[in-house]
Scaffold this active site. Structure first.
Site, PDB file in Angstrom:
ATOM      1  N   GLY A  42       0.782  -1.234   0.000  1.00 44.92           N
ATOM      2  CA  GLY A  42       0.000   0.000   0.000  1.00 44.92           C
ATOM      3  C   GLY A  42       0.813   1.284   0.000  1.00 44.92           C
ATOM      4  O   GLY A  42       0.388   2.295  -0.548  1.00 44.92           O
ATOM      5  N   GLU A  97       3.868   4.804   5.351  1.00 40.46           N
ATOM      6  CA  GLU A  97       2.691   3.923   5.312  1.00 40.46           C
ATOM      7  C   GLU A  97       1.565   4.561   4.504  1.00 40.46           C
ATOM      8  O   GLU A  97       1.505   5.776   4.373  1.00 40.46           O
ATOM      9  CB  GLU A  97       2.181   3.705   6.749  1.00 40.46           C
ATOM     10  CG  GLU A  97       2.376   2.312   7.281  1.00 40.46           C
ATOM     11  CD  GLU A  97       1.471   1.238   6.673  1.00 40.46           C
ATOM     12  OE1 GLU A  97       1.144   1.309   5.470  1.00 40.46           O
ATOM     13  OE2 GLU A  97       1.105   0.315   7.401  1.00 40.46           O
ATOM     14  N   PHE A 151     -13.981   3.121   4.526  1.00 34.57           N
ATOM     15  CA  PHE A 151     -13.009   2.275   3.851  1.00 34.57           C
ATOM     16  C   PHE A 151     -12.614   2.902   2.516  1.00 34.57           C
ATOM     17  O   PHE A 151     -13.448   3.096   1.647  1.00 34.57           O
ATOM     18  CB  PHE A 151     -13.550   0.859   3.649  1.00 34.57           C
ATOM     19  CG  PHE A 151     -12.463  -0.112   3.309  1.00 34.57           C
ATOM     20  CD1 PHE A 151     -11.686  -0.667   4.309  1.00 34.57           C
ATOM     21  CD2 PHE A 151     -12.180  -0.421   1.981  1.00 34.57           C
ATOM     22  CE1 PHE A 151     -10.649  -1.539   4.002  1.00 34.57           C
ATOM     23  CE2 PHE A 151     -11.143  -1.292   1.667  1.00 34.57           C
ATOM     24  CZ  PHE A 151     -10.382  -1.848   2.676  1.00 34.57           C
ATOM     25  N   ASP A 158      -5.968  -0.802  -1.269  1.00 34.04           N
ATOM     26  CA  ASP A 158      -6.761  -1.765  -2.033  1.00 34.04           C
ATOM     27  C   ASP A 158      -8.025  -2.193  -1.315  1.00 34.04           C
ATOM     28  O   ASP A 158      -8.152  -2.065  -0.088  1.00 34.04           O
ATOM     29  CB  ASP A 158      -5.930  -3.012  -2.304  1.00 34.04           C
ATOM     30  CG  ASP A 158      -5.756  -3.867  -1.041  1.00 34.04           C
ATOM     31  OD1 ASP A 158      -5.220  -3.343  -0.044  1.00 34.04           O
ATOM     32  OD2 ASP A 158      -6.173  -5.032  -1.049  1.00 34.04           O
ATOM     33  N   ARG A 164      -5.628  -0.288  -6.339  1.00 32.18           N
ATOM     34  CA  ARG A 164      -4.411   0.358  -5.843  1.00 32.18           C
ATOM     35  C   ARG A 164      -3.939   1.449  -6.805  1.00 32.18           C
ATOM     36  O   ARG A 164      -3.331   2.433  -6.399  1.00 32.18           O
ATOM     37  CB  ARG A 164      -3.274  -0.672  -5.694  1.00 32.18           C
ATOM     38  CG  ARG A 164      -3.474  -1.666  -4.559  1.00 32.18           C
ATOM     39  CD  ARG A 164      -2.171  -2.426  -4.328  1.00 32.18           C
ATOM     40  NE  ARG A 164      -2.355  -3.625  -3.517  1.00 32.18           N
ATOM     41  CZ  ARG A 164      -2.392  -3.653  -2.181  1.00 32.18           C
ATOM     42  NH1 ARG A 164      -2.288  -2.535  -1.502  1.00 32.18           N
ATOM     43  NH2 ARG A 164      -2.558  -4.791  -1.532  1.00 32.18           N
TER      44      ARG A 164
END
Ligand code: IMP
Ligand code: MG
Length: 174
Positions: A42, A97, A151, A158, A164
Site C-alpha cells: 500500500g 505507510e 473504507f 486496495d 491500488r
C-alpha cells in the site's frame, strides 16, 4: 461487478498535500540523509511521490508485513513477509505507510525496528483514521490527511487487491 467509488480526495489535492509534507520533511532533515522504509504494498505509490519531492539525500528500502486477523481487523500479531535488505544502524529512518487504522501494525513494527539501532525513527502516513485507533501510543510525525472512519481505496490502498492504481482516494460504496 464494478464497485461504485466516490472521490474523497482528488489527485490534485493529494499531490499538493504530498508536496507540502515533503517540504516539511526536507526542512526537518536538512543537512542529514534520510532512509525511507516503504511498507508494501500500500505504501508504494505514496513513497514514490514523496521521495521525488524530497530535497535531502534519500535511500530506500522495502518491507512487507501481514497482520493476522479476521476480515478487516488486524490482530496486532504481525508477520514479516519480506524483511529489509539493509541494516538500520545509525540511519535516520522514516517509515512510510498508506494508512494508520488501529495502529496495531505500526506499533509492533516500530518496536521491532528500534531494536536495530537507527539514529532516529519517525512515521509518515498518507492517511490517518484516528477514530479507529486502538494503539494510542503510536506517534505519527507526518500525516497528509486525517479522514473519517470509511473504507478507502486508491493511491496504493486496495479493496481485495483492487484499485491500488487509482490516482485519487475514493470510498467504496458497498
Ligand atoms: P492497522 O494495524 O489496523 O493500523 O492496519 C493498517 C493496515 O490496514 C493498512 O496498512 C492497510 O493495509 C489496511 N487498511 C486500513 N484501513 C484501510 C482502508 O480504509 N482501505 C484499505 N486498507 C486499509
Ligand atoms: Mg497496508
Amino acid at each position: 461487478m464494478e464497485d461504485k467509488i466516490r472521490v474523497l480526495l482528488t489527485e490534485e489535492e493529494v499531490n499538493a498535500r504530498i508536496s507540502e509534507v515533503a517540504s516539511a520533511i526536507s526542512k526537518d532533515y536538512e543537512g542529514k540523509k534520510l532512509h525511507l522504509i516503504c511498507i508494501l504494498k500500500g505504501g508504494v505509490f505514496f513513497t514514490c511521490e514523496l521521495a521525488k519531492r524530497l530535497t535531502v539525500p534519500v535511500s530506500l528500502d522495502f518491507m512487507s508485513v501481514s497482520s493476522y486477523g479476521s476480515g478487516t481487523q488486524s490482530s496486532g500479531v504481525v508477520r514479516i513477509i519480506k524483511d529489509l535488505d539493509e541494516p538500520l544502524e545509525g540511519k535516520n529512518v522514516l517509515i512510510v505507510e498508506d494508512i494508520i487504522d488501529s495502529g496495531r501494525t505500526l506499533s509492533y513494527l516500530i518496536e521491532v525496528l528500534k531494536q536495530r539501532n537507527p539514529a532516529s525513527i519517525e512515521l509518515c502516513t498518507l492517511l490517518d483514521k484516528p477514530e479507529r485507533r486502538v494503539k494510542k501510543q503510536v506517534q505519527v510525525k507526518y500525516t497528509c490527511f486525517t479522514i473519517p472512519d470509511e473504507f478507502v481505496v486508491g493511491y496504493g490502498l486496495d479493496y481485495d487487491q483492487k484499485y491500488r492504481n487509482l490516482p485519487y482516494i475514493g470510498v467504496v460504496e458497498l
